[in-house]
Design a protein around this motif. Sequence first.
Motif, short mmCIF file in Angstrom:
data_model
loop_
_atom_site.label_atom_id
_atom_site.label_comp_id
_atom_site.label_asym_id
_atom_site.label_seq_id
_atom_site.Cartn_x
_atom_site.Cartn_y
_atom_site.Cartn_z
N VAL A 131 0.76 -1.11 0.07
CA VAL A 131 -0.02 -0.04 0.02
C VAL A 131 0.91 1.30 -0.13
O VAL A 131 1.95 0.97 0.68
CB VAL A 131 -1.12 0.07 1.20
CG1 VAL A 131 -1.85 -1.00 1.39
CG2 VAL A 131 -0.33 0.33 2.41
N LYS A 132 0.44 2.43 -0.78
CA LYS A 132 1.39 3.44 -0.79
C LYS A 132 0.63 4.61 -0.94
O LYS A 132 -0.35 4.74 -1.71
CB LYS A 132 2.33 3.10 -2.06
CG LYS A 132 3.45 3.99 -2.39
CD LYS A 132 4.12 3.60 -3.53
CE LYS A 132 5.04 4.74 -4.12
NZ LYS A 132 5.48 4.10 -5.34
N TRP A 133 1.14 5.83 -0.31
CA TRP A 133 0.36 7.07 -0.42
C TRP A 133 1.15 7.77 -1.39
O TRP A 133 2.19 7.69 -1.92
CB TRP A 133 1.06 7.96 0.84
CG TRP A 133 0.33 7.51 2.18
CD1 TRP A 133 1.01 6.93 3.02
CD2 TRP A 133 -0.88 7.97 2.34
NE1 TRP A 133 0.13 6.62 4.25
CE2 TRP A 133 -1.19 7.25 3.92
CE3 TRP A 133 -2.09 8.44 2.00
CZ2 TRP A 133 -2.37 7.42 4.61
CZ3 TRP A 133 -3.41 8.69 2.49
CH2 TRP A 133 -3.41 7.98 4.08
N PHE A 134 0.15 8.31 -2.18
CA PHE A 134 0.19 8.99 -3.70
C PHE A 134 -0.17 10.53 -3.48
O PHE A 134 -0.93 10.54 -2.74
CB PHE A 134 -0.23 8.49 -4.65
CG PHE A 134 0.23 7.12 -5.17
CD1 PHE A 134 1.35 6.97 -6.18
CD2 PHE A 134 -0.25 5.98 -4.62
CE1 PHE A 134 1.62 5.61 -6.28
CE2 PHE A 134 0.06 4.70 -5.15
CZ PHE A 134 1.24 4.47 -6.03
N THR A 135 0.60 11.33 -4.20
CA THR A 135 -0.10 12.91 -4.41
C THR A 135 -1.35 12.55 -5.31
O THR A 135 -1.56 11.48 -5.93
CB THR A 135 0.86 13.77 -5.02
OG1 THR A 135 1.07 13.23 -6.35
CG2 THR A 135 2.30 13.95 -4.00
N VAL A 136 -2.47 13.49 -5.11
CA VAL A 136 -3.35 13.11 -5.91
C VAL A 136 -3.08 12.92 -7.43
O VAL A 136 -3.72 12.25 -7.95
CB VAL A 136 -4.20 14.55 -5.89
CG1 VAL A 136 -5.51 14.60 -6.50
CG2 VAL A 136 -4.80 14.72 -4.35
N GLU A 137 -2.23 13.87 -7.92
CA GLU A 137 -1.81 13.58 -9.26
C GLU A 137 -1.25 12.33 -9.48
O GLU A 137 -1.58 11.79 -10.80
CB GLU A 137 -0.79 14.77 -9.84
CG GLU A 137 -1.45 16.15 -9.78
CD GLU A 137 -1.80 16.88 -8.41
OE1 GLU A 137 -1.01 16.29 -7.34
OE2 GLU A 137 -2.53 17.72 -8.48
N GLU A 138 -0.23 11.76 -8.69
CA GLU A 138 0.15 10.60 -8.84
C GLU A 138 -0.64 9.34 -8.61
O GLU A 138 -0.70 8.52 -9.61
CB GLU A 138 1.30 10.19 -7.65
CG GLU A 138 2.69 11.27 -7.80
CD GLU A 138 3.19 11.15 -6.61
OE1 GLU A 138 4.69 11.31 -6.52
OE2 GLU A 138 2.98 10.32 -5.70
N ALA A 139 -1.60 9.59 -7.83
CA ALA A 139 -2.64 8.71 -7.61
C ALA A 139 -3.83 8.54 -9.14
O ALA A 139 -3.64 7.24 -9.40
CB ALA A 139 -3.77 9.08 -6.60
N LEU A 140 -3.97 9.46 -9.54
CA LEU A 140 -4.61 9.59 -11.00
C LEU A 140 -3.66 8.93 -12.14
O LEU A 140 -4.40 8.14 -12.88
CB LEU A 140 -5.06 11.00 -11.32
CG LEU A 140 -6.24 11.52 -10.99
CD1 LEU A 140 -6.23 13.07 -11.20
CD2 LEU A 140 -7.39 10.88 -11.45
N GLU A 141 -2.36 9.04 -12.01
CA GLU A 141 -1.52 8.22 -13.10
C GLU A 141 -1.34 6.89 -12.72
O GLU A 141 -1.23 6.06 -13.49
CB GLU A 141 -0.16 8.98 -12.83
CG GLU A 141 0.10 10.20 -13.40
CD GLU A 141 1.23 10.95 -13.33
OE1 GLU A 141 2.37 10.25 -12.91
OE2 GLU A 141 1.16 12.10 -13.14
N ASN A 142 -1.57 6.51 -11.37
CA ASN A 142 -1.20 5.00 -11.07
C ASN A 142 -2.42 4.21 -11.01
O ASN A 142 -2.29 2.74 -10.86
CB ASN A 142 -0.24 5.12 -9.87
CG ASN A 142 0.98 5.35 -9.99
OD1 ASN A 142 1.88 4.50 -10.52
ND2 ASN A 142 1.43 6.67 -9.87
#
Length: 163
Positions: A131-142
């Motif tokens: 499980v990994k924390w992403f920034t909002v933009e990174e979450a959309l990419e991943n």
Amino acid sequence: MFCVECGEPLTLMYVQGEGLVPYCKNCKEYRFPQFATAVSMVVTNRAKDKILLARHKNQDEYILFAGYIKKGETAEKTVAREFKEETNLNTVKAKYMSSRYHEPRNVLMLNFLMIAEDGEMQIDTKELDEVKWFTVEEALENIKKGSTAETFLKNAIAEIKKL
Ligand SMILES: [Zn+2]
């Protein structure tokens, strides 16, 4: 379609206000379609600047947290229970967003935007690889592209920006 109680083939009967509903002539009962119900969660931190995604066993792509609702359980309770089971963290708050029927698994997904408490995670390694924390933009990419999870994530991010 067959009756879940007796196995008799169902016929469609017109019901005022409902339209055509499967009916069992043997049981003399309407048999409304059955499907499972599950929750999915877009998990954010208290600061609402990060999104937590999960990668399941032997999968390459990141998805949202999710779990089936147990019989007799409320969706709100499932959200907190599943998240606790998978990360050992508590849920601060959860808000219902929207739902979508997922045909391949015959399941109605209820999506929640939830805030997780800050703290040390202990991952359920039976189900999850990471499980990994992403920034909002990174979450959309991943997030898995074209998935129901992606739709839910986009809706939740729009909501986060309003908060
Ligand atoms: Zn029947």
